[in-house]
Design a protein around this motif. Structure first.
Motif, mmCIF file in Angstrom:
data_model
loop_
_atom_site.group_PDB
_atom_site.id
_atom_site.type_symbol
_atom_site.label_atom_id
_atom_site.label_comp_id
_atom_site.label_asym_id
_atom_site.label_seq_id
_atom_site.Cartn_x
_atom_site.Cartn_y
_atom_site.Cartn_z
ATOM 1 N N TYR A 59 -30.457 150.431 32.272
ATOM 2 C CA TYR A 59 -31.949 150.649 32.285
ATOM 3 C C TYR A 59 -32.445 151.137 33.583
ATOM 4 O O TYR A 59 -33.258 152.313 33.669
ATOM 5 N N LEU A 60 -32.330 150.184 34.518
ATOM 6 C CA LEU A 60 -32.826 150.556 36.109
ATOM 7 C C LEU A 60 -32.202 151.685 36.445
ATOM 8 O O LEU A 60 -32.793 152.574 37.317
ATOM 9 N N LEU A 61 -31.063 152.133 36.394
ATOM 10 C CA LEU A 61 -30.357 153.240 36.978
ATOM 11 C C LEU A 61 -30.823 154.307 36.358
ATOM 12 O O LEU A 61 -31.133 155.444 36.600
ATOM 13 N N ALA A 62 -30.960 154.465 34.895
ATOM 14 C CA ALA A 62 -31.919 155.293 34.189
ATOM 15 C C ALA A 62 -33.032 155.793 34.544
ATOM 16 O O ALA A 62 -33.419 156.892 34.635
ATOM 17 N N ILE A 63 -34.037 154.803 35.000
ATOM 18 C CA ILE A 63 -35.187 154.951 35.291
ATOM 19 C C ILE A 63 -35.104 155.681 36.697
ATOM 20 O O ILE A 63 -35.823 156.482 37.039
ATOM 21 N N GLY A 64 -34.154 155.110 37.619
ATOM 22 C CA GLY A 64 -34.202 155.958 39.039
ATOM 23 C C GLY A 64 -33.455 157.347 38.564
ATOM 24 O O GLY A 64 -34.096 158.200 39.481
ATOM 25 N N LEU A 65 -32.883 157.480 37.837
ATOM 26 C CA LEU A 65 -32.309 159.024 37.659
ATOM 27 C C LEU A 65 -33.625 159.847 36.920
ATOM 28 O O LEU A 65 -33.629 160.880 37.473
#
Length: 188
Positions: A59-65
């Motif tokens: 989830y955190l990587l997807a938000i960053g993306l």
């Protein structure tokens, strides 16, 4: 048609930018400052980590993306491609724009990356935690951040509208991507 929309955008800008007061200037300047929101972002990251444990990394990587793509589409491509002056930088608007603390932003403003990034985050958080009745307030937060840019004289309403739509799209797409990755590669 385009000329009509630009004229409407400018008229709406001058109306909204004209709704200023000395007590609101520091508040809007503060709201627009990305660094002031770091504790809020840390809270959201902590909430995600607490809720999803090891899955939170996806989830955190997807938000960053979502935020990175939104920011690159807007700042890396659109501003240079369209080269639309910010209201604060447009020679036609000399002396007509309410500017706070001398802040005029970069040369071009279409579209608003502040608005795009805020709405990307809002959409992602909303989709992730939609079972909470109050999570829609993320959109209110994003709208306030976006409006602060008009208040400060650095974006037209069309800039924040288009930026917001781009953010909503990439927030949704990256949330879908996170869900697919978790469904495919992360069994409970």
């Amino acid at each position: 048609m385009i000329e009509y929309l630009i004229k409407l955008d400018k008229s709406l800008f001058f109306f909204l930018n004209g709704l200023h007061s000395s007590w609101m200037d520091p508040i809007m300047f503060w709201i627009s400052d990305k660094k002031i929101w770091i504790p809020f972002y840390l809270f959201l990251a902590g909430w995600i980590i607490k809720t999803f444990n090891k899955k939170s990394i996806i989830y955190l990587l997807a938000i960053g993306l979502a935020i990175t793509i939104t920011d690159q589409v807007i700042s890396g491509f659109m501003k240079g491609f369209f080269e639309r002056f910010r209201p604060s930088r447009d020679p036609e608007n000399e002396g007509l724009v309410h500017i706070v603390n001398g802040y005029t932003g970069g040369k071009y403003g279409f579209a608003s990356s502040h608005s795009g990034n805020a709405f990307a985050l809002a959409m992602f958080i909303y989709l992730t935690f939609r079972e909470y009745k109050w999570v829609w307030l993320m959109f209110l937060w994003a709208a306030i951040v976006a409006y602060s840019r008009v208040y400060l004289g650095v974006h037209y309403p069309g800039d924040i509208l288009v930026g917001g739509i781009i953010g909503l799209i990439f927030g949704k797409l990256c949330h879908i991507l996170a869900e697919k990755v978790l469904a495919k590669y992360w069994a409970d």
